[in-house]
Design a protein around this motif. Sequence first.
Motif, PDB file in Angstrom:
ATOM      1  N   THR A  90     -15.894  34.392  52.342  1.00  0.00           N
ATOM      2  CA  THR A  90     -16.101  34.520  51.237  1.00  0.00           C
ATOM      3  C   THR A  90     -16.427  35.831  50.387  1.00  0.00           C
ATOM      4  O   THR A  90     -16.112  35.956  49.357  1.00  0.00           O
ATOM      5  CB  THR A  90     -17.368  33.579  50.873  1.00  0.00           C
ATOM      6  N   GLU A 132     -20.400  33.542  39.917  1.00  0.00           N
ATOM      7  CA  GLU A 132     -19.038  33.057  40.145  1.00  0.00           C
ATOM      8  C   GLU A 132     -18.857  32.560  41.570  1.00  0.00           C
ATOM      9  O   GLU A 132     -18.205  31.493  41.670  1.00  0.00           O
ATOM     10  CB  GLU A 132     -17.917  34.223  39.894  1.00  0.00           C
ATOM     11  N   ILE A 133     -19.505  33.367  42.665  1.00  0.00           N
ATOM     12  CA  ILE A 133     -19.486  32.841  43.797  1.00  0.00           C
ATOM     13  C   ILE A 133     -20.232  31.414  43.965  1.00  0.00           C
ATOM     14  O   ILE A 133     -19.720  30.507  44.597  1.00  0.00           O
ATOM     15  CB  ILE A 133     -20.107  33.662  44.820  1.00  0.00           C
ATOM     16  N   GLY A 135     -21.027  29.365  41.370  1.00  0.00           N
ATOM     17  CA  GLY A 135     -20.356  28.428  40.708  1.00  0.00           C
ATOM     18  C   GLY A 135     -21.083  28.212  39.134  1.00  0.00           C
ATOM     19  O   GLY A 135     -21.282  26.679  38.616  1.00  0.00           O
ATOM     20  N   ARG A 177     -21.841  18.900  40.591  1.00  0.00           N
ATOM     21  CA  ARG A 177     -20.900  19.189  41.600  1.00  0.00           C
ATOM     22  C   ARG A 177     -21.045  17.811  42.589  1.00  0.00           C
ATOM     23  O   ARG A 177     -19.734  17.661  43.055  1.00  0.00           O
ATOM     24  CB  ARG A 177     -21.447  20.423  42.534  1.00  0.00           C
ATOM     25  N   ARG A 182     -16.014  21.441  43.012  1.00  0.00           N
ATOM     26  CA  ARG A 182     -15.268  22.627  42.736  1.00  0.00           C
ATOM     27  C   ARG A 182     -15.104  23.658  43.847  1.00  0.00           C
ATOM     28  O   ARG A 182     -15.804  23.242  44.830  1.00  0.00           O
ATOM     29  CB  ARG A 182     -15.724  22.941  41.419  1.00  0.00           C
ATOM     30  N   GLU A 183     -14.265  24.478  43.701  1.00  0.00           N
ATOM     31  CA  GLU A 183     -14.071  25.715  44.698  1.00  0.00           C
ATOM     32  C   GLU A 183     -15.161  26.541  44.703  1.00  0.00           C
ATOM     33  O   GLU A 183     -15.001  27.601  44.354  1.00  0.00           O
ATOM     34  CB  GLU A 183     -12.806  26.128  44.651  1.00  0.00           C
ATOM     35  N   ASP A 184     -16.377  26.105  44.765  1.00  0.00           N
ATOM     36  CA  ASP A 184     -17.352  27.026  44.742  1.00  0.00           C
ATOM     37  C   ASP A 184     -18.530  27.065  45.618  1.00  0.00           C
ATOM     38  O   ASP A 184     -18.374  25.955  46.334  1.00  0.00           O
ATOM     39  CB  ASP A 184     -18.086  27.048  43.229  1.00  0.00           C
ATOM     40  N   LEU A 185     -19.560  27.920  45.848  1.00  0.00           N
ATOM     41  CA  LEU A 185     -20.554  27.794  46.784  1.00  0.00           C
ATOM     42  C   LEU A 185     -21.318  26.637  46.836  1.00  0.00           C
ATOM     43  O   LEU A 185     -21.685  26.087  47.922  1.00  0.00           O
ATOM     44  CB  LEU A 185     -21.292  28.984  46.946  1.00  0.00           C
ATOM     45  N   SER A 187     -20.571  23.716  45.749  1.00  0.00           N
ATOM     46  CA  SER A 187     -19.811  22.676  46.410  1.00  0.00           C
ATOM     47  C   SER A 187     -19.728  22.602  47.859  1.00  0.00           C
ATOM     48  O   SER A 187     -20.146  21.472  48.536  1.00  0.00           O
ATOM     49  CB  SER A 187     -18.500  22.571  45.537  1.00  0.00           C
ATOM     50  N   CYS A 208     -30.149  28.222  46.171  1.00  0.00           N
ATOM     51  CA  CYS A 208     -29.651  28.749  45.043  1.00  0.00           C
ATOM     52  C   CYS A 208     -30.415  29.669  44.335  1.00  0.00           C
ATOM     53  O   CYS A 208     -29.865  30.733  43.896  1.00  0.00           O
ATOM     54  CB  CYS A 208     -29.134  27.453  44.056  1.00  0.00           C
TER      55      CYS A 208
END
Length: 408
Positions: A90, A132-133, A135, A177, A182-185, A187, A208
């Motif tokens: 990642t 961004e990582i 999400g 989520r 999605r394609e994020d941490l 998720s 988080c």
Amino acid sequence: MQNDTYFSSLAWYRHMREHAPVTYSEQHQQWMVFRYDDVKRVLSDYETFSSEVESEGHTLTPMDVSLVALDPPCHRHLRALVTQAFTPRTVTQATARIEQLVKDLLEKHMGRGEMDIIDDLAYPLTVTIIAEILGVPVSDQERFRHWSDLLAGVTPFDGSDFTGEMSVYFSRLLDERRREPREDLISSLLAAQVGGEHLSTLELLGFCILLLVAGNVTTTHLLGNAFLCFDEFPRLLEVLARDGTLLPGAIEEVLRYRSPLRFMFRVAKKDTHLGGQSIHAGQWISAYIASANHDEAVFSHPERFDITRTPNPNLSFGHGVHYCLGAPLARLETRIVLEVMLRRFSSIQRRPGSMLEPLDPQGFMQGAKHFPIVFTESRAVHPRSLHAGMNRRSFKSGEEREMQSPKA
């Protein structure tokens, strides 16, 4: 922020290591620990020095069940789940994005020839990457900065329920989520499991919040402290521009010499002895990382800034089970910023006449609130090999130069 403030802290640490390495502060109602071996033990011996708060009569918050506030076995279980999502891959995948973002942030200020390292580069870079990582919307970065600075003690507490605000904010994102991964941490954290167990909602919120704060505050001030070192040792930038292979060692030396973290807290789980003192169960301990990183028993000439120092076992990212999960990302972001700036600029210096304001001297972070620089854009790429005779680079601090001068 003047160097005498920083050097007076080093002098105090040196005095305490020599005369009162483990001492009780009546004012703060806690033990203070200054020597490397003792600090290392406090940070790593979780069976004696706990990261957990007493839960009896206390409603648990997300931060109470975050990685920094738990001991094994709960810590081990949570870390195993989190590392499934926050993997080295990642971090590595973020390399190209970090470099492009650094270039974009610098481009905004090329016409002026000046910028603030903290406000214009370090903070927007680190908060954007971690957002961004995770999400989360990068457009909320000013809110993130407010929360992060309050939680890290960078700015004084303003009376707001900012931890409640963060919990509400991330609870909404978690619900989104769960409905639409999605394609994020976030998720990935929701999907991660060990032995059929997922992270609880409180644990998810804790991670988080922790990642948002630790992912930007520590790296922001690591970058700021790097430029404090460049300001103290101007030749260092020229040396690094000539040989980029020295950058990793330089970053480690910044971590040691000007650790972003001044100290970390622990609480004694049982009666114990440390440094010849009797510590009782329930008493709080401040482990002074900034002092341990200057311990003469571990670091030769600790007041000397040596970018080729080997080994360099600094404790700035902790030690043992609580070693910072985000350390690789912090090092990567710092290295890329310096690489890009050294390629792009032929000169970088603190803006003449500017005064630097330190972070709260009583807080656990250390550095400057702002760091204005002026720069000149390079017309040619610097050579990447070191000239003969420049393979060893150590620099004496202002205090060390003063101590070693004939008049000292």
